[in-house]
Enzyme design. Structure first.
Site, PDB file in Angstrom:
ATOM      1  N   HIS A 110      13.433   1.430  -2.400  1.00  0.00           N
ATOM      2  CA  HIS A 110      12.466   2.334  -1.504  1.00  0.00           C
ATOM      3  C   HIS A 110      11.858   3.174  -2.447  1.00  0.00           C
ATOM      4  O   HIS A 110      11.024   3.641  -2.547  1.00  0.00           O
ATOM      5  CB  HIS A 110      13.084   2.878  -0.200  1.00  0.00           C
ATOM      6  CG  HIS A 110      12.187   4.061   0.482  1.00  0.00           C
ATOM      7  ND1 HIS A 110      11.377   3.942   1.718  1.00  0.00           N
ATOM      8  CD2 HIS A 110      12.024   5.273   0.142  1.00  0.00           C
ATOM      9  CE1 HIS A 110      10.787   5.193   1.795  1.00  0.00           C
ATOM     10  NE2 HIS A 110      11.115   5.986   0.917  1.00  0.00           N
ATOM     11  N   GLU A 111      13.141   4.223  -2.798  1.00  0.00           N
ATOM     12  CA  GLU A 111      12.743   5.483  -3.740  1.00  0.00           C
ATOM     13  C   GLU A 111      12.064   4.982  -4.891  1.00  0.00           C
ATOM     14  O   GLU A 111      10.986   5.509  -5.746  1.00  0.00           O
ATOM     15  CB  GLU A 111      13.854   5.972  -4.135  1.00  0.00           C
ATOM     16  CG  GLU A 111      14.775   6.534  -2.900  1.00  0.00           C
ATOM     17  CD  GLU A 111      13.805   7.674  -2.261  1.00  0.00           C
ATOM     18  OE1 GLU A 111      12.802   8.153  -2.682  1.00  0.00           O
ATOM     19  OE2 GLU A 111      14.192   7.808  -0.893  1.00  0.00           O
ATOM     20  N   HIS A 114       8.239   4.155  -4.626  1.00  0.00           N
ATOM     21  CA  HIS A 114       7.572   5.549  -4.613  1.00  0.00           C
ATOM     22  C   HIS A 114       6.581   5.653  -6.018  1.00  0.00           C
ATOM     23  O   HIS A 114       5.599   6.078  -6.326  1.00  0.00           O
ATOM     24  CB  HIS A 114       8.172   6.786  -4.462  1.00  0.00           C
ATOM     25  CG  HIS A 114       8.314   7.132  -2.938  1.00  0.00           C
ATOM     26  ND1 HIS A 114       7.491   6.919  -1.997  1.00  0.00           N
ATOM     27  CD2 HIS A 114       9.319   7.084  -2.142  1.00  0.00           C
ATOM     28  CE1 HIS A 114       7.670   7.382  -0.931  1.00  0.00           C
ATOM     29  NE2 HIS A 114       8.967   7.551  -0.823  1.00  0.00           N
ATOM     30  N   TYR A 125       0.565  12.559  -0.861  1.00  0.00           N
ATOM     31  CA  TYR A 125       1.549  12.718   0.150  1.00  0.00           C
ATOM     32  C   TYR A 125       1.303  13.605   1.401  1.00  0.00           C
ATOM     33  O   TYR A 125       2.124  14.609   1.352  1.00  0.00           O
ATOM     34  CB  TYR A 125       2.826  13.051  -0.494  1.00  0.00           C
ATOM     35  CG  TYR A 125       4.116  12.713  -0.019  1.00  0.00           C
ATOM     36  CD1 TYR A 125       4.398  11.308   0.058  1.00  0.00           C
ATOM     37  CD2 TYR A 125       5.159  13.391   0.291  1.00  0.00           C
ATOM     38  CE1 TYR A 125       5.574  10.995   0.794  1.00  0.00           C
ATOM     39  CE2 TYR A 125       6.231  13.301   1.135  1.00  0.00           C
ATOM     40  CZ  TYR A 125       6.603  11.853   1.048  1.00  0.00           C
ATOM     41  OH  TYR A 125       7.859  11.516   1.708  1.00  0.00           O
ATOM     42  N   GLU A 134       4.787   6.299   2.342  1.00  0.00           N
ATOM     43  CA  GLU A 134       6.220   5.980   2.828  1.00  0.00           C
ATOM     44  C   GLU A 134       6.480   4.462   3.229  1.00  0.00           C
ATOM     45  O   GLU A 134       7.308   3.922   3.074  1.00  0.00           O
ATOM     46  CB  GLU A 134       6.514   7.020   3.948  1.00  0.00           C
ATOM     47  CG  GLU A 134       7.076   8.431   3.498  1.00  0.00           C
ATOM     48  CD  GLU A 134       8.418   8.252   2.551  1.00  0.00           C
ATOM     49  OE1 GLU A 134       9.198   7.386   2.926  1.00  0.00           O
ATOM     50  OE2 GLU A 134       8.423   8.874   1.485  1.00  0.00           O
ATOM     51  N   ASP A 211       6.793  17.854   7.942  1.00  0.00           N
ATOM     52  CA  ASP A 211       6.703  16.417   7.301  1.00  0.00           C
ATOM     53  C   ASP A 211       5.462  16.103   6.661  1.00  0.00           C
ATOM     54  O   ASP A 211       5.238  14.944   6.524  1.00  0.00           O
ATOM     55  CB  ASP A 211       7.277  15.482   8.072  1.00  0.00           C
ATOM     56  CG  ASP A 211       7.752  13.904   7.562  1.00  0.00           C
ATOM     57  OD1 ASP A 211       8.120  14.020   6.545  1.00  0.00           O
ATOM     58  OD2 ASP A 211       7.505  13.009   8.331  1.00  0.00           O
ATOM     59  N   HIS A 216       7.016  10.713   7.189  1.00  0.00           N
ATOM     60  CA  HIS A 216       8.016   9.843   7.431  1.00  0.00           C
ATOM     61  C   HIS A 216       8.110   9.282   9.101  1.00  0.00           C
ATOM     62  O   HIS A 216       8.827   8.425   9.423  1.00  0.00           O
ATOM     63  CB  HIS A 216       9.241  10.306   7.402  1.00  0.00           C
ATOM     64  CG  HIS A 216       9.734  10.814   5.907  1.00  0.00           C
ATOM     65  ND1 HIS A 216       9.379  11.754   5.533  1.00  0.00           N
ATOM     66  CD2 HIS A 216      10.130   9.894   4.878  1.00  0.00           C
ATOM     67  CE1 HIS A 216       9.739  11.754   3.797  1.00  0.00           C
ATOM     68  NE2 HIS A 216      10.382  10.768   3.722  1.00  0.00           N
TER      69      HIS A 216
END
Length: 259
Positions: A110-111, A114, A125, A134, A211, A216
């Site tokens: 996932h990271e 990005h 973002y 995300e 957020d 998210h």
């Protein structure tokens, strides 16, 4: 310069937070490490790199062989893992809520995804573009885990971060692509706030405290869309569904929204 083809280097922060002071503990051609966090980070980076190369013919995150650097044991009891624009950073968790963040392959992927999104589309973002950012990471994170496990769409659990909660925390995962809003519900974390349909879109201010407009939270909507596409087509989700999403990402601009 010659492509590095995603060569990996793992650094140990030894609970420090100043990354330049970290020590190199594993390299692409070096010996294995006795530290499980180092090994999991190294393997997770490799699985993600190999997935994008074999499935999408992408040479590392930037498509040009970008080196993959990761830092483990960042801070004391740090409850996070993140991509900072050039490298991966993993915390060990506090042992109360979270365990070591290298425990979940889908979190690692996932990271790193990005980074793919950053180079492929630069999705801003905040608000819908941020929620897409995300969601793309959740989709690719889940696909990497399914690819490594050779799972079909029907066999996959579609969970993100199922392996990083401590046993004391009653939670399935951080997020569920199959059932947004149902990943967790307990006194410590509260209830999973993700919607699963556009009719439930959560309007939030575009601030850090909210957020960035719910990136998210509202990512649950495109997450559910990918899940429905994958199970509707059937078979391996990284095949037709994955290619549709990857091609769509490449065709996106920084301000692309859900529609």
């Amino acid at each position: 310069t010659a492509s590095a083809h995603g060569r990996r280097t793992i650094f140990d922060c030894a609970t420090g937070t100043f990354l330049p002071a970290a020590t190199v503990v594993r390299t692409e051609d070096g010996p294995a490490s006795a530290d499980d966090s180092v090994s999991r980070a190294f393997e997770g980076l490799g699985s993600t790199r190999d997935f994008f190369n074999e499935i999408f013919d992408r040479d590392s995150l930037d498509g040009r062989g970008m080196r993959l650097n990761a830092y483990v044991h960042r801070g004391a009891g740090y409850n996070n893992a993140f991509w900072d624009g050039s490298q991966m950073v993993f915390g060990d968790g506090d042992g109360v809520l979270f365990t070591d963040f290298t425990n979940s392959l889908d979190v690692i992927a996932h990271e790193l995804a990005h980074g793919v999104t950053e180079f492929a589309a630069g999705l801003q973002y905040h608000n819908q573009s941020g929620a897409l950012n995300e969601s793309m990471s959740d989709v690719f994170g889940s696909l990497v885990k399914q690819w490594v496990g050779k799972e079909t769409a029907d066999q996959a659990d579609w969970l993100i971060g199922a392996d990083i909660f401590t046993p004391a925390i009653g939670a399935d995962a951080l997020r569920s692509l199959k059932a947004p809003g149902k990943a967790y519900n307990n006194p410590t974390l509260g209830r999973d706030p993700q919607p699963d349909h556009m009719s439930k879109y959560v309007m939030l201010p575009d601030t850090d405290d909210d957020d960035n407009g719910g990136v998210h939270i509202n990512s649950g909507i495109p997450n559910k869309a990918f899940y429905l596409t994958a199970v509707g087509i059937g078979g391996f989700a990284w095949e037709a569904p994955g290619h549709i999403w990857y091609t769509s990402l490449q065709a996106s601009s920084p301000s692309t929204n859900f529609q």
